[in-house]
Each structure stands twice: as structure tokens, then as C-alpha cells.
Motif scaffolding. Structure first.
Motif, short mmCIF file in Angstrom:
data_model
loop_
_atom_site.label_atom_id
_atom_site.label_comp_id
_atom_site.label_asym_id
_atom_site.label_seq_id
_atom_site.Cartn_x
_atom_site.Cartn_y
_atom_site.Cartn_z
N LEU A 36 24.51 -69.51 -35.19
CA LEU A 36 24.83 -69.23 -33.78
C LEU A 36 23.56 -68.79 -33.05
N ASN A 69 29.82 -77.77 -28.60
CA ASN A 69 30.98 -78.54 -29.09
C ASN A 69 31.32 -77.89 -30.44
N PRO A 70 32.21 -76.91 -30.43
CA PRO A 70 32.37 -76.06 -31.63
C PRO A 70 33.30 -76.66 -32.69
N PRO A 107 29.61 -88.48 -34.36
CA PRO A 107 30.21 -88.54 -33.01
C PRO A 107 31.04 -89.81 -32.78
N ASN A 118 22.81 -76.65 -40.09
CA ASN A 118 22.68 -77.76 -41.02
C ASN A 118 21.23 -78.29 -40.97
N PHE A 130 27.93 -84.09 -38.44
CA PHE A 130 29.08 -84.45 -37.62
C PHE A 130 28.91 -85.85 -37.02
N THR A 167 31.95 -85.51 -28.12
CA THR A 167 30.51 -85.70 -27.86
C THR A 167 30.32 -86.62 -26.65
C1 LIG Z 1 31.73 -80.41 -33.76
S1 LIG Z 1 30.07 -80.47 -34.35
C2 LIG Z 1 29.22 -80.87 -32.83
C3 LIG Z 1 27.88 -81.55 -33.02
C4 LIG Z 1 27.21 -82.01 -31.72
N1 LIG Z 1 26.99 -80.90 -30.83
C5 LIG Z 1 28.03 -83.06 -31.02
O1 LIG Z 1 28.62 -82.76 -29.97
O2 LIG Z 1 28.10 -84.18 -31.52
C6 LIG Z 1 29.71 -78.72 -34.57
C7 LIG Z 1 28.28 -78.42 -35.01
O3 LIG Z 1 28.13 -77.00 -35.09
C8 LIG Z 1 27.39 -76.67 -36.23
N2 LIG Z 1 27.73 -75.29 -36.63
C9 LIG Z 1 28.83 -74.83 -37.24
N3 LIG Z 1 28.77 -73.50 -37.42
C10 LIG Z 1 27.57 -73.10 -36.90
C11 LIG Z 1 26.91 -71.85 -36.79
N4 LIG Z 1 27.46 -70.72 -37.27
N5 LIG Z 1 25.69 -71.81 -36.22
C12 LIG Z 1 25.10 -72.95 -35.74
N6 LIG Z 1 25.68 -74.17 -35.82
C13 LIG Z 1 26.90 -74.24 -36.39
C14 LIG Z 1 27.79 -77.71 -37.27
O4 LIG Z 1 26.84 -77.84 -38.30
C15 LIG Z 1 27.91 -78.97 -36.37
O5 LIG Z 1 26.68 -79.64 -36.30
#
Ligand SMILES: C[S@@+](CC[C@H](N)C(=O)[O-])C[C@H]1O[C@@H](n2cnc3c(N)ncnc32)[C@H](O)[C@@H]1O
Length: 221
Positions: A119, A134-135, A44, A94, A42, A50
Motif C-alpha cells: 500500500l 483498482n483494488p 486485464p 508483486n 492481474f 482496468t
Molecule cells: C485488481 S489488480 C489491479 C491491477 C491494475 N491496477 C489494473 O487495473 O489492471 C490489484 C493489484 O493490487 C496489487 N496489490 C494487492 N495488495 C496490495 C498491497 N497491499 N500493496 C500494493 N499492491 C497490492 C496486486 O498485486 C494487483 O497488482
């Protein structure tokens, strides 16, 4: 703004430009901390979520507090929390993101424990003082690791699973950022089904888009 961005990135020309820009590793910096954002992680740079979270946690007293960034992506938030004295766990599904974050932690001389976890599945059951999320929130089935940063599943599966797990935990403060661009009502309904309530603790409008930081609490609190 994000709606426009998503619309733009689906335009073949813009898609080509964005994909070719992020097909290379790009730096992102905040308050003297720099991460290398590798392709599929992702970025930012183009979104505001972010940065809003970074500015928000800048005001928190994180010294010696346990801190989880669930879905850490580039890990800039985790590294910044570590620079403020927090005891940080950064999780993601990831593996490339986690590997790059290990390298960035070393380069910035900061301590962050990276954990591969879907998760909360592989995470410590002990409560965290702070959890920051940050989903992904666009309702579509992700077809690649890169898309998992943006899409929460056609039926909001990410939120269904996350809220079910949160409702069984006992963490002190859980913050989640959402944009007016996503279906907040639907996400709120899923939270309610799991006896959780979302309370807005901060909002910020950047250009035409409002972002909200919600505190997630059990109804009993
Ligand atoms: C919108 S990005 C936010 C990244 C970071 N936290 C930021 O604010 O820049 C969502 C992140 O959630 C991760 N993600 C998505 N589904 C996930 C899951 N089931 N378990 C863990 N991480 C997950 C993605 O790989 C991604 O890195």
C-alpha cells in the motif's frame, strides 16, 4: 459477470483452461501501448475494471500532474497516464509485475517510476495530484502473490489498512473502482470509520455488472 467468472474459474475444467492460458505471458494493448502480462500478474483481459479506468482517465488533463497507480499490476494504466504527460509512480507488492512494467516502459518509450510498496508504506509522503486504485475486493485470505490481485483478506484487511493510510495523507484526487459484485456497503463502512467518504463519480454497466468509480475524500472536504 465477475461473480460468474469467479464461479467459472473455480470449476475444475475452466480453472484448468484459464490457468493454462495465463501460465504464458500474454499481450494487452490500449491506444497503441502494449504490455506483456506475465503469469501471477492481474490479467486485464477478462475483467472490465482496468478498461473502465483507462477510458475514464482518457478524459483527464494529466499534463505534468503527479499520478500514482497503487497496485499497478500490468501497469497499462500507468503507461497510458505517462503517455498523457503525467509524472507517474506505479507501485505494487508483486515484484514480477514491477519488473515487467520496467521492461514495458522502455519498450513503449515512456517514463514510469516503479516502486515496491505494501500500500502506501514505501511511497512518498508528498501528496499526489491523482491516485488510481483498482483494488482486490473478494473477502478471502490470499494464499499466493497471484491471489493478492483478487482477495482483500477475509476481514477486508486491504481496505482497513488502505483507508487508515489515506486518512493520514493529503492527496488531491483519489479514485477507486468497485463493482456491484463486491460488498460496497462493508467497504463504505470501513471508509467511514476512518472519516472518509466515497462519492460515486462514474458508473458503467457492462452486461449484467455495474462498476462504480468512487472519489475518496476526507469528511472535512
Ligand atoms: C485488481 S489488480 C489491479 C491491477 C491494475 N491496477 C489494473 O487495473 O489492471 C490489484 C493489484 O493490487 C496489487 N496489490 C494487492 N495488495 C496490495 C498491497 N497491499 N500493496 C500494493 N499492491 C497490492 C496486486 O498485486 C494487483 O497488482
Amino acid at each position: 459477470m465477475i461473480r460468474k467468472f469467479i464461479k467459472h474459474i473455480t470449476h475444475p475444467f475452466f480453472k484448468f483452461l484459464t490457468e493454462s492460458y495465463f501460465s504464458k505471458t500474454r499481450n494487452y494493448s490500449y491506444k497503441g501501448i502494449t504490455v506483456k502480462v506475465v503469469p501471477s500478474v492481474f490479467p486485464p483481459h477478462h475483467t472490465i475494471s482496468t478498461k473502465i479506468l483507462l477510458d475514464y482517465i482518457a478524459h483527464l488533463d494529466l499534463k505534468n500532474k503527479t499520478f500514482l497507480e497503487l497496485g499497478c499490476g500490468s501497469g497499462i494504466i500507468s503507461l497510458f497516464a505517462a503517455s498523457k504527460g503525467a509524472i507517474v509512480t506505479a507501485s505494487d507488492i508483486n515484484k514480477k509485475a514491477l519488473k515487467a512494467l520496467d521492461t514495458a516502459a522502455e519498450a513503449n518509450n515512456l517514463l514510469v517510476k516503479t516502486t515496491y510498496s505494501d500500500l502506501f508504506e514505501a511511497l512518498d509522503v508528498a501528496p499526489f495530484d491523482w491516485i488510481i486504485i483498482n483494488p482486490p475486493y473478494y473477502p478471502k485470505t490470499p494464499k499466493s502473490m497471484k491471489e493478492k490481485a483478487w482477495f482483500c483478506g477475509a476481514d477486508f484487511e486491504y481496505f482497513k489498512k488502505a483507508f487508515q493510510q489515506v486518512s493520514k495523507r493529503n492527496d488531491a484526487s483519489i479514485l477507486m473502482i468497485l463493482s456491484q459484485d463486491c460488498n460496497i456497503e462493508k467497504i463504505n463502512n470501513i471508509a467511514t470509520m476512518h472519516h472518509l467518504k466515497l462519492t460515486s463519480v462514474f458508473e458503467k454497466k457492462v452486461l449484467a455488472e455495474k462498476n462504480y468509480i468512487f472519489k475518496i475524500e476526507t469528511n472535512a472536504k
